[in-house]
Design a protein around this motif. Structure first.
Motif, short mmCIF file in Angstrom:
data_model
loop_
_atom_site.label_atom_id
_atom_site.label_comp_id
_atom_site.label_asym_id
_atom_site.label_seq_id
_atom_site.Cartn_x
_atom_site.Cartn_y
_atom_site.Cartn_z
N GLU A 71 9.65 -8.83 -10.07
CA GLU A 71 9.33 -7.38 -10.21
C GLU A 71 8.21 -7.11 -10.01
OE1 GLU A 71 11.28 -5.02 -9.01
OE2 GLU A 71 12.61 -6.86 -7.94
N LYS A 72 7.19 -7.56 -11.48
CA LYS A 72 6.28 -7.45 -11.40
C LYS A 72 4.81 -7.29 -10.55
CE LYS A 72 2.42 -8.07 -15.69
NZ LYS A 72 2.00 -8.44 -16.22
N ASP A 73 4.88 -8.46 -9.62
CA ASP A 73 4.04 -9.16 -9.45
C ASP A 73 3.63 -7.87 -7.22
OD1 ASP A 73 3.42 -11.00 -10.99
OD2 ASP A 73 4.43 -12.53 -9.53
N LYS A 74 5.81 -8.05 -7.46
CA LYS A 74 5.29 -6.52 -6.05
C LYS A 74 5.34 -5.62 -6.19
CE LYS A 74 9.79 -7.27 -4.39
NZ LYS A 74 10.75 -6.56 -4.28
N ALA A 75 5.38 -5.44 -7.77
CA ALA A 75 4.48 -4.57 -7.71
C ALA A 75 3.31 -3.73 -7.73
CB ALA A 75 5.17 -3.09 -9.09
N SER A 206 -5.43 7.20 -9.18
CA SER A 206 -5.68 6.13 -9.21
C SER A 206 -6.38 5.10 -10.39
CB SER A 206 -7.03 6.10 -7.51
OG SER A 206 -7.99 7.11 -8.32
N ARG A 207 -6.49 5.80 -11.23
CA ARG A 207 -7.40 5.11 -12.36
C ARG A 207 -5.70 4.46 -13.08
NH1 ARG A 207 -12.05 7.61 -13.83
NH2 ARG A 207 -12.75 9.66 -13.34
N LEU A 208 -4.92 4.17 -12.92
CA LEU A 208 -3.58 3.22 -13.27
C LEU A 208 -4.17 2.42 -13.20
CD1 LEU A 208 -1.12 6.21 -13.10
CD2 LEU A 208 -1.86 5.32 -14.83
N THR A 209 -3.02 1.39 -13.57
CA THR A 209 -2.99 -0.31 -12.35
C THR A 209 -2.22 -0.25 -11.64
OG1 THR A 209 -1.05 -0.99 -14.07
CG2 THR A 209 -3.20 -0.89 -15.37
N PRO A 210 -2.68 -1.16 -10.59
CA PRO A 210 -1.64 -1.25 -9.24
C PRO A 210 -0.23 -0.95 -9.49
CG PRO A 210 -3.81 -2.41 -9.39
CD PRO A 210 -3.08 -2.49 -11.04
N GLY A 211 0.48 -1.62 -10.43
CA GLY A 211 2.19 -1.28 -10.49
C GLY A 211 2.27 -0.61 -11.31
N ASN A 212 1.85 0.44 -12.31
CA ASN A 212 2.38 2.03 -12.38
C ASN A 212 1.88 2.75 -11.41
OD1 ASN A 212 3.12 1.02 -15.38
ND2 ASN A 212 0.92 1.15 -16.34
N TYR A 213 1.03 2.77 -10.62
CA TYR A 213 0.69 3.74 -9.22
C TYR A 213 1.64 3.31 -8.50
CZ TYR A 213 -2.41 5.02 -5.71
OH TYR A 213 -2.76 5.44 -4.47
N TYR A 214 2.30 2.94 -8.59
CA TYR A 214 2.92 1.63 -7.15
C TYR A 214 4.65 3.16 -7.94
CZ TYR A 214 7.29 -0.50 -5.85
OH TYR A 214 8.58 -0.64 -5.51
N ALA A 215 4.57 2.27 -8.92
CA ALA A 215 5.90 3.03 -10.16
C ALA A 215 6.11 4.60 -9.53
CB ALA A 215 5.68 2.03 -11.02
N LYS A 216 4.40 5.30 -10.29
CA LYS A 216 4.83 6.45 -10.16
C LYS A 216 4.76 7.15 -8.51
CE LYS A 216 2.21 7.52 -14.07
NZ LYS A 216 3.26 8.20 -14.30
N VAL A 217 4.18 6.20 -7.28
CA VAL A 217 4.26 7.25 -5.86
C VAL A 217 5.54 6.46 -5.62
CG1 VAL A 217 3.36 6.47 -3.70
CG2 VAL A 217 1.40 6.41 -5.34
N PHE A 218 6.24 5.50 -5.87
CA PHE A 218 7.69 5.56 -5.34
C PHE A 218 8.54 5.94 -5.48
CE2 PHE A 218 11.31 3.09 -6.08
CZ PHE A 218 11.80 2.68 -4.63
#
Length: 418
Positions: A71-75, A206-218
């Motif tokens: 899940e982390k890799d996918k995020a 966008s300053r967040l890490t990609p995983g957290n960025y994805y979680a918020k957008v999703f």
């Protein structure tokens, strides 16, 4: 051949048989009509078996414990794609898992969402939701199906059954028995309707890490989709005619007849709940799994009703501590579950001077089927609100819906005033 593909083919075959049977009935060829309907009934058993198998496969998918590393890799992968402005696609099963979880899990999955048009000003770990930004509970209660790959879906349902006839044994001996009459059927069509969702968030996210960025957008995209879907479950897609997605208040079968029942009302009064309860169902039953869906103003109006001593409330309203969108209304010894929704017109303030006004609805939410037609696509656009330093989150999906049980809901309607 996959089970879903096989189910799709069986459903298409059943649709063809139903259309043929309908044509024969219109031509008055009753024997041929009965023969075609017998084929439909036999095919229904095969379809139910396939549905059961697919449902079990889906259940295992929904209950499968996530692999945290995977899940982390996918995020991270999806987060990087979103940051680059690329589209990210979610299967219908993934959307089901995100949209229609049990309440506690669903609440956890959307706590970071801001919803449509909410504009946070920073990129902290938590973006707090304002009051009144909830989503109607009905989306967690309706019957949901994955209809990926289908151009439409037909749900046959019974409108009326035949009655048995009796007679004296000696009198009837050797005589043709009186025909019991034919059962009548309806067909509810569920067709895809394009649903688009738009949300905005400060570019600092966008300053967040990609995983957290994805979680918020999703989470934001799913929250917006939930809210817009709730509106359509009640009111349909809003087209003046030939709806693609039907709501509870607009549900119509392929013959053009309403699938819902109506109850004429004129005010929020002491008899309203009793009248709704007894308007639902047949002469032999009351609704065992029914809920009342109403505008918050009407819930307030019910709470203000007083008895003859002007002190004792007629109704006791008890909100659910875990989800204040829902609760129960105690009417003497009767308990009526309720959910509030701003998508419903308030009876207490309805203006029927120019046309009848449908307001609150009462029924079993599983009588409504919500179909997901394929993938849900999400992308982030930086150009729409570039001057405001806002990112635009765009979601696109195909959804459909209709009532699939005759008179599966009662719609409280204020008649046009004369």
């Amino acid at each position: 051949m996959s089970m879903r593909r096989k189910l799709t083919e069986k459903l298409q075959e059943r649709t063809a048989l139903l259309e043929k049977a309908e044509g024969l009935l219109k031509e008055g060829k009753r024997e041929d009509y009965r023969a075609e309907m017998e084929k439909v009934r036999n095919m229904n058993a095969d379809i139910d078996d396939l549905k059961g198998l697919i449902a079990e496969q889906d259940r295992k998918f929904m209950e499968k414990a996530p692999d945290l590393a995977e899940e982390k890799d996918k995020a991270e992968e999806r987060g990087n794609a979103l940051m680059k402005g690329q589209e990210v696609k979610f299967t219908a099963l993934e959307v089901s898992k995100a949209l229609f979880l049990p309440r506690a899990a669903a609440e956890k999955s959307v706590t970071l969402a801001t919803g449509t048009l909410a504009q946070p000003t920073g990129a902290g770990t938590n973006i707090r939701d304002p009051l009144g930004n909830g989503v109607g509970a009905i989306i967690d209660q309706v019957y949901v199906q994955d209809l990926t790959g289908m151009s439409s879906y037909l749900e046959p349902y019974v409108i009326s059954e035949f009655d048995a006839t009796g007679g004296d044994v000696a009198t009837n001996a050797g005589k043709a028995r009186t025909a019991s009459g034919d059962p009548t059927f309806g067909v509810a069509k569920i067709a895809p309707y394009e649903l688009t969702t738009t949300s905005y968030v400060d570019k600092n996210i966008s300053r967040l890490t990609p995983g957290n960025y994805y979680a918020k957008v999703f989470a934001m995209a799913m929250r917006a989709m939930r809210r817009d879907t709730v509106k359509m479950i009640f009111n349909g897609d809003g087209q003046a005619s030939n709806n693609d997605m039907y709501g509870i208040k607009t549900a119509t079968n392929m013959a053009g007849s309403a699938i819902y029942a109506t109850l004429n009302v004129d005010a929020v009064d002491a008899d309203l709940l009793t009248d709704l309860m007894f308007a639902y169902g047949g002469d032999e039953e009351l609704g065992g799994n029914c809920r009342l869906y109403l505008n918050k103003k009407d819930l307030q109006a019910l709470g203000k009703l007083r008895g003859t001593n002007e002190k004792r409330r007629l109704f006791d309203i008890v909100p659910d501590a875990g989800n204040p969108n829902t609760g129960i209304i105690r009417d003497g010894g009767v308990i009526v579950p309720y959910s509030i929704s701003s998508s419903l017109t308030a009876l207490s303030t309805a203006d029927a001077s120019s046309a009848a006004v449908p307001t609150m609805v009462y029924g079993d939410p599983t009588n409504y089927e919500l179909g997901l037609f394929g993938e849900y696509t999400v992308r982030v656009d930086e150009s729409v609100k570039a001057v405001e330093r806002m990112l635009t989150i765009l979601g696109d999906a195909m959804v459909g819906g209709n009532l699939i049980v005759d008179k599966g809901f009662v719609v409280a309607t204020v008649p046009q005033s004369t």
